[in-house]
Scaffold this motif. Structure first.
Motif, PDB file in Angstrom:
ATOM      1  N   LEU A  64       1.782  12.496   5.453  1.00 52.55           N
ATOM      2  CA  LEU A  64       2.591  11.402   5.419  1.00 52.55           C
ATOM      3  C   LEU A  64       3.961  11.724   5.630  1.00 52.55           C
ATOM      4  N   GLN A  65       4.610  12.459   4.803  1.00 47.84           N
ATOM      5  CA  GLN A  65       6.094  13.172   5.209  1.00 47.84           C
ATOM      6  C   GLN A  65       6.046  13.809   6.569  1.00 47.84           C
ATOM      7  N   TYR A  66       5.318  14.541   7.004  1.00 50.98           N
ATOM      8  CA  TYR A  66       5.452  15.155   8.152  1.00 50.98           C
ATOM      9  C   TYR A  66       5.520  14.096   9.504  1.00 50.98           C
ATOM     10  N   ALA A  67       4.593  13.148   9.261  1.00 48.93           N
ATOM     11  CA  ALA A  67       4.480  12.231  10.210  1.00 48.93           C
ATOM     12  C   ALA A  67       5.645  11.289  10.297  1.00 48.93           C
ATOM     13  N   ARG A  68       6.136  10.893   9.307  1.00 48.67           N
ATOM     14  CA  ARG A  68       7.445  10.052   9.131  1.00 48.67           C
ATOM     15  C   ARG A  68       8.575  10.817   9.818  1.00 48.67           C
ATOM     16  N   HIS A  69       8.848  12.053   8.980  1.00 52.03           N
ATOM     17  CA  HIS A  69       9.930  12.418   9.151  1.00 52.03           C
ATOM     18  C   HIS A  69      10.231  13.733  10.170  1.00 52.03           C
ATOM     19  N   VAL A  70       9.206  14.459  10.657  1.00 57.26           N
ATOM     20  CA  VAL A  70       9.271  15.252  11.567  1.00 57.26           C
ATOM     21  C   VAL A  70       8.743  14.883  12.918  1.00 57.26           C
ATOM     22  N   LEU A  71       7.527  14.124  12.955  1.00 56.26           N
ATOM     23  CA  LEU A  71       6.985  13.578  14.174  1.00 56.26           C
ATOM     24  C   LEU A  71       7.816  12.339  14.656  1.00 56.26           C
ATOM     25  N   GLY A  72       8.301  11.545  13.519  1.00 54.12           N
ATOM     26  CA  GLY A  72       9.158  10.361  13.833  1.00 54.12           C
ATOM     27  C   GLY A  72       8.061   9.177  14.171  1.00 54.12           C
ATOM     28  N   TYR A  73       7.034   9.053  13.551  1.00 57.72           N
ATOM     29  CA  TYR A  73       6.191   7.915  13.744  1.00 57.72           C
ATOM     30  C   TYR A  73       6.814   6.611  13.169  1.00 57.72           C
ATOM     31  N   GLU A  74       6.756   5.718  13.839  1.00 56.81           N
ATOM     32  CA  GLU A  74       7.428   4.421  13.418  1.00 56.81           C
ATOM     33  C   GLU A  74       6.763   3.425  12.298  1.00 56.81           C
ATOM     34  N   GLU A  75       5.279   3.810  12.206  1.00 52.98           N
ATOM     35  CA  GLU A  75       4.540   3.093  11.262  1.00 52.98           C
ATOM     36  C   GLU A  75       3.540   4.179  10.743  1.00 52.98           C
ATOM     37  N   VAL A  76       3.638   4.504   9.594  1.00 54.45           N
ATOM     38  CA  VAL A  76       2.688   5.461   9.016  1.00 54.45           C
ATOM     39  C   VAL A  76       1.913   4.898   7.720  1.00 54.45           C
ATOM     40  N   HIS A  77       0.863   4.695   7.754  1.00 53.56           N
ATOM     41  CA  HIS A  77      -0.107   4.074   6.759  1.00 53.56           C
ATOM     42  C   HIS A  77      -1.175   4.816   6.001  1.00 53.56           C
ATOM     43  N   THR A  78      -1.250   4.656   5.024  1.00 54.43           N
ATOM     44  CA  THR A  78      -2.374   5.515   4.118  1.00 54.43           C
ATOM     45  C   THR A  78      -3.303   4.900   3.234  1.00 54.43           C
ATOM     46  N   THR A  79      -4.572   5.477   2.699  1.00 50.61           N
ATOM     47  CA  THR A  79      -5.184   5.067   1.635  1.00 50.61           C
ATOM     48  C   THR A  79      -5.037   5.698   0.535  1.00 50.61           C
ATOM     49  N   ALA A  80      -5.205   4.946  -0.721  1.00 51.35           N
ATOM     50  CA  ALA A  80      -5.336   5.848  -1.970  1.00 51.35           C
ATOM     51  C   ALA A  80      -5.956   4.924  -2.967  1.00 51.35           C
ATOM     52  N   SER A  81      -6.519   5.670  -3.932  1.00 49.39           N
ATOM     53  CA  SER A  81      -6.919   4.796  -5.148  1.00 49.39           C
ATOM     54  C   SER A  81      -5.753   4.016  -5.921  1.00 49.39           C
ATOM     55  N   PRO A  82      -6.346   2.837  -6.442  1.00 50.42           N
ATOM     56  CA  PRO A  82      -5.283   2.244  -7.187  1.00 50.42           C
ATOM     57  C   PRO A  82      -4.429   3.065  -8.212  1.00 50.42           C
ATOM     58  N   GLY A  83      -5.273   4.102  -8.942  1.00 47.86           N
ATOM     59  CA  GLY A  83      -4.401   4.719 -10.059  1.00 47.86           C
ATOM     60  C   GLY A  83      -3.645   5.790  -9.315  1.00 47.86           C
ATOM     61  N   LYS A  84      -3.485   6.032  -7.886  1.00 52.69           N
ATOM     62  CA  LYS A  84      -2.732   6.824  -7.373  1.00 52.69           C
ATOM     63  C   LYS A  84      -1.632   6.303  -6.410  1.00 52.69           C
ATOM     64  N   GLU A  85      -1.889   4.847  -6.426  1.00 51.08           N
ATOM     65  CA  GLU A  85      -0.772   4.249  -5.440  1.00 51.08           C
ATOM     66  C   GLU A  85       0.692   4.399  -5.630  1.00 51.08           C
ATOM     67  N   HIS A  86       1.062   4.474  -6.975  1.00 49.31           N
ATOM     68  CA  HIS A  86       2.521   4.916  -7.303  1.00 49.31           C
ATOM     69  C   HIS A  86       2.973   6.391  -6.686  1.00 49.31           C
ATOM     70  N   LEU A  87       2.167   7.183  -6.605  1.00 45.82           N
ATOM     71  CA  LEU A  87       2.572   8.560  -5.950  1.00 45.82           C
ATOM     72  C   LEU A  87       2.761   8.405  -4.548  1.00 45.82           C
ATOM     73  N   VAL A  88       2.103   7.406  -3.691  1.00 42.57           N
ATOM     74  CA  VAL A  88       2.062   7.213  -2.343  1.00 42.57           C
ATOM     75  C   VAL A  88       3.564   6.423  -2.265  1.00 42.57           C
ATOM     76  N   LYS A  89       3.620   5.419  -2.962  1.00 41.78           N
ATOM     77  CA  LYS A  89       5.112   4.640  -2.709  1.00 41.78           C
ATOM     78  C   LYS A  89       6.198   5.612  -2.987  1.00 41.78           C
ATOM     79  N   ALA A  90       6.048   6.504  -3.897  1.00 43.25           N
ATOM     80  CA  ALA A  90       7.068   7.387  -4.180  1.00 43.25           C
ATOM     81  C   ALA A  90       7.516   8.150  -2.941  1.00 43.25           C
ATOM     82  N   LEU A  91       6.668   8.400  -2.080  1.00 42.49           N
ATOM     83  CA  LEU A  91       6.926   9.268  -0.965  1.00 42.49           C
ATOM     84  C   LEU A  91       7.647   8.404   0.161  1.00 42.49           C
ATOM     85  N   GLU A  92       7.901   7.248  -0.104  1.00 47.68           N
ATOM     86  CA  GLU A  92       8.480   6.136   0.915  1.00 47.68           C
ATOM     87  C   GLU A  92       9.898   6.432   1.007  1.00 47.68           C
TER      88      GLU A  92
END
Length: 92
Positions: A64-92
């Motif tokens: 996620l971080q590599y696609a956003r910050h190094v490759l420069g993708y405009e839209e990066v989407h992901t899947t995560a379980s409800p219990g780990k959703e906060h971890l993914v949001k912290a990477l934004e």
């Protein structure tokens, strides 16, 4: 033991610090978006979207971080379980 070639686009000291998970992500992205395409920085955002499954995991969070910050993708989407959703949001 696992051996890998050091990427030529970063200093050797940085390459030595990369965990194996990082190298795995680079190899997967090379195959997904074209050989060598994930090895350089880009000045302009890549058009289109990229989907990373299991974004809260080790490889997923790196991808996620590599696609956003190094490759420069405009839209990066992901899947995560409800219990780990906060971890993914912290990477934004």
């Amino acid at each position: 033991r696992v051996l890998s070639h050091a990427p030529t686009s970063i200093p050797l000291a940085h390459a030595a610090a990369l965990p194996l998970v990082g190298l795995t992500v680079l190899q997967v992205l090379d195959k997904a978006i074209g050989e060598g395409a994930s090895r350089g920085y880009t000045d302009s955002p890549r058009s289109g979207k990229i989907l990373v499954h299991a974004g809260a995991g080790g490889m997923g969070s790196f991808a996620l971080q590599y696609a956003r910050h190094v490759l420069g993708y405009e839209e990066v989407h992901t899947t995560a379980s409800p219990g780990k959703e906060h971890l993914v949001k912290a990477l934004e």
